[in-house]
Write a protein that holds these residues in place. Structure first.
Motif, PDB file in Angstrom:
ATOM      1  N   PHE A  56      33.309  -7.024 -51.032  1.00 50.51           N
ATOM      2  CA  PHE A  56      32.277  -7.703 -52.350  1.00 50.51           C
ATOM      3  C   PHE A  56      31.413  -6.520 -52.528  1.00 50.51           C
ATOM      4  O   PHE A  56      31.533  -5.988 -52.002  1.00 50.51           O
ATOM      5  CB  PHE A  56      31.457  -9.345 -51.922  1.00 50.51           C
ATOM      6  CG  PHE A  56      32.285 -10.076 -51.407  1.00 50.51           C
ATOM      7  CD1 PHE A  56      32.594 -10.903 -52.918  1.00 50.51           C
ATOM      8  CD2 PHE A  56      32.478 -10.716 -50.342  1.00 50.51           C
ATOM      9  CE1 PHE A  56      33.138 -12.391 -52.312  1.00 50.51           C
ATOM     10  CE2 PHE A  56      32.963 -11.756 -49.913  1.00 50.51           C
ATOM     11  CZ  PHE A  56      33.407 -12.706 -51.230  1.00 50.51           C
ATOM     12  N   TYR A  58      28.115  -6.130 -53.461  1.00 48.92           N
ATOM     13  CA  TYR A  58      26.933  -6.221 -54.183  1.00 48.92           C
ATOM     14  C   TYR A  58      25.905  -5.620 -54.995  1.00 48.92           C
ATOM     15  O   TYR A  58      24.609  -6.406 -55.326  1.00 48.92           O
ATOM     16  CB  TYR A  58      25.872  -6.702 -52.363  1.00 48.92           C
ATOM     17  CG  TYR A  58      26.566  -7.754 -51.426  1.00 48.92           C
ATOM     18  CD1 TYR A  58      27.418  -9.075 -51.762  1.00 48.92           C
ATOM     19  CD2 TYR A  58      27.191  -7.196 -50.318  1.00 48.92           C
ATOM     20  CE1 TYR A  58      28.488  -9.889 -51.299  1.00 48.92           C
ATOM     21  CE2 TYR A  58      27.882  -7.976 -49.708  1.00 48.92           C
ATOM     22  CZ  TYR A  58      28.154  -9.685 -50.238  1.00 48.92           C
ATOM     23  OH  TYR A  58      29.079  -9.759 -49.523  1.00 48.92           O
ATOM     24  N   PRO A  62      27.628 -10.251 -61.078  1.00 45.76           N
ATOM     25  CA  PRO A  62      29.285 -10.770 -60.614  1.00 45.76           C
ATOM     26  C   PRO A  62      29.588 -11.431 -62.005  1.00 45.76           C
ATOM     27  O   PRO A  62      28.709 -10.863 -63.051  1.00 45.76           O
ATOM     28  CB  PRO A  62      28.918 -12.293 -60.214  1.00 45.76           C
ATOM     29  CG  PRO A  62      27.319 -12.569 -60.574  1.00 45.76           C
ATOM     30  CD  PRO A  62      26.466 -11.572 -60.245  1.00 45.76           C
ATOM     31  N   ILE A 256      28.893 -13.930 -56.611  1.00 48.09           N
ATOM     32  CA  ILE A 256      29.655 -13.406 -56.774  1.00 48.09           C
ATOM     33  C   ILE A 256      31.580 -13.831 -54.909  1.00 48.09           C
ATOM     34  O   ILE A 256      32.203 -14.224 -55.303  1.00 48.09           O
ATOM     35  CB  ILE A 256      30.235 -11.737 -56.580  1.00 48.09           C
ATOM     36  CG1 ILE A 256      31.558 -11.457 -56.745  1.00 48.09           C
ATOM     37  CG2 ILE A 256      29.247 -10.936 -55.041  1.00 48.09           C
ATOM     38  CD1 ILE A 256      31.590  -9.919 -56.895  1.00 48.09           C
ATOM     39  N   VAL A 257      30.034 -14.824 -54.347  1.00 51.01           N
ATOM     40  CA  VAL A 257      30.840 -14.936 -53.191  1.00 51.01           C
ATOM     41  C   VAL A 257      31.275 -16.339 -53.427  1.00 51.01           C
ATOM     42  O   VAL A 257      32.039 -17.210 -52.771  1.00 51.01           O
ATOM     43  CB  VAL A 257      29.425 -15.235 -51.693  1.00 51.01           C
ATOM     44  CG1 VAL A 257      30.306 -15.011 -50.891  1.00 51.01           C
ATOM     45  CG2 VAL A 257      29.465 -13.217 -51.302  1.00 51.01           C
TER      46      VAL A 257
END
Length: 364
Positions: A56, A58, A62, A256-257
């Motif tokens: 990812f 960060y 996203p 995004i996660v």
């Protein structure tokens, strides 16, 4: 400041006690939380595998359209990706609908008691709230709900299975209702607990969307999929409705996660089926107790059960809390002499059942 008059007495959502809070309060080392209808079996191993391998970044936003998750849902559901809207939990989908269709001069119809965010968001938008009490079996009183609709009604909310009663709407009852709803009204069918349903006369909501152009279905990854901490919900409707709602959605509302984890969760339907079966076994443990102790309850198609103890629900709640079990008092849910219990693992259920029997024996 000139606050909206309708929010003057509005109260913020009050979450239940945390596990750490209860440990400190009662000096306990172990706590079982069965109050928020989370999945006691966690999430799929495929999600865990994804989270371990994914890289990812960060520092950048996203994907604002969540293409991978949107396309995964499209394929899983058999609908166009333009028929899907994603939310930060299904709560945000409810908020978006309210923002788009509710205002002063409009009204909205819902059951009572039901999921409180329908009413909460309607009040914020200044709409009139028309609540129709559930029948004696905890089911939507659909005929009365139809009678509550008029020319100023813009949204009708149906929760099936209903939170907090756990009852569902049968296919025949739902189609009869949808056939009678005026064309200027959007019907929102909240299926947060859809994955737990085993009833033979339950409907196929995706097929109904194709037949009824003013129907929108909401679902979530917070319950059976075990991703409550990542906050992913979605709505399904025809492309016209989704196109009107999309501009009201906050940009980048799925992190995004969460996007990747939810997409991974969809690939493991065997896990969902296992959770459904284990939930049904657990439900039977509570049914057996209710029959043994002659306690009233609502048969549930969700992952929780409401049991009426015939006394102040807070009293039952406090006793179970002192034993290390967090449940939900029915006083805050519209059932003042009951508690709502999330179905846990077999071991969790057995422990809680023993605590309930201890309480009943003490009360006798």
């Amino acid at each position: 400041m000139n606050w909206k008059k309708q929010i003057q007495n509005l109260k913020a959502y009050q979450p239940g006690k945390t596990i750490d809070d209860v440990k400190k309060l009662y000096g306990l080392s172990s706590i079982v939380k069965l109050s928020s209808n989370e999945n006691p079996f966690g999430f799929s191993a495929k999600v865990e595998e994804y989270l371990k391998k994914a890289e990812f970044t960060y520092s950048i936003y996203p994907d604002g359209y969540a293409n991978i998750l949107r396309n995964s849902l499209s394929s899983h559901l058999g609908v166009s990706e333009k028929q899907v809207i994603l939310g930060n939990g299904s709560d945000e989908i409810i908020q978006i609908i309210a923002r788009g269709l509710l205002q002063q001069g409009a009204n909205t119809v819902m059951a009572s008691p039901t999921f409180p965010q329908y009413k909460h968001n309607a009040v914020i938008e200044g709409a009139e709230v028309r609540e129709v009490v559930l029948d004696e079996y905890g089911r939507h009183n659909l005929d009365e709900m139809l009678r509550a609709i008029d020319e100023n009604t813009t949204v009708v909310w149906l929760c099936s299975p209903n939170n907090p009663s756990g009852e569902y709407i049968s296919e025949k009852s739902l189609t009869n209702f949808l056939n009678s709803v005026p064309p200027h009204v959007l019907t929102v069918l909240d299926e947060a607990y859809f994955e737990y349903v085993t009833a033979g006369d339950y409907y196929d909501a995706i097929k109904l969307i194709q037949k009824y152009p003013r129907l929108l279905v909401t679902r979530t990854f917070s319950k059976a999929y075990g991703l409550a901490g990542l906050r992913v919900g979605y709505g399904i409707a025809n492309e016209e409705i989704i196109s009107k709602l999309e501009p009201l959605r906050e940009p980048f509302n799925n992190n995004i996660v969460a996007q990747g984890a939810a997409a991974a969760a969809l690939t493991d339907q065997a896990f969902i089926e296992s959770c459904r079966l284990e939930n049904r076994k657990g439900m039977e443990q509570y049914y057996e107790l209710c029959r043994e102790k002659e306690l009233k309850y609502f048969p549930s198609q969700a992952n929780f059960i409401v049991i009426d103890f015939g006394i102040d629900g807070d009293e039952v709640f406090q006793h179970l809390l002192s034993k290390g079990y967090i449940v939900r008092s029915g006083k805050a849910l519209g059932f003042p002499t009951a508690v709502r219990i999330t179905i846990g693992t077999p071991v969790q259920n057995q422990g809680l059942l023993e605590a309930i029997r201890d309480f009943l024996n003490t009360a006798d």
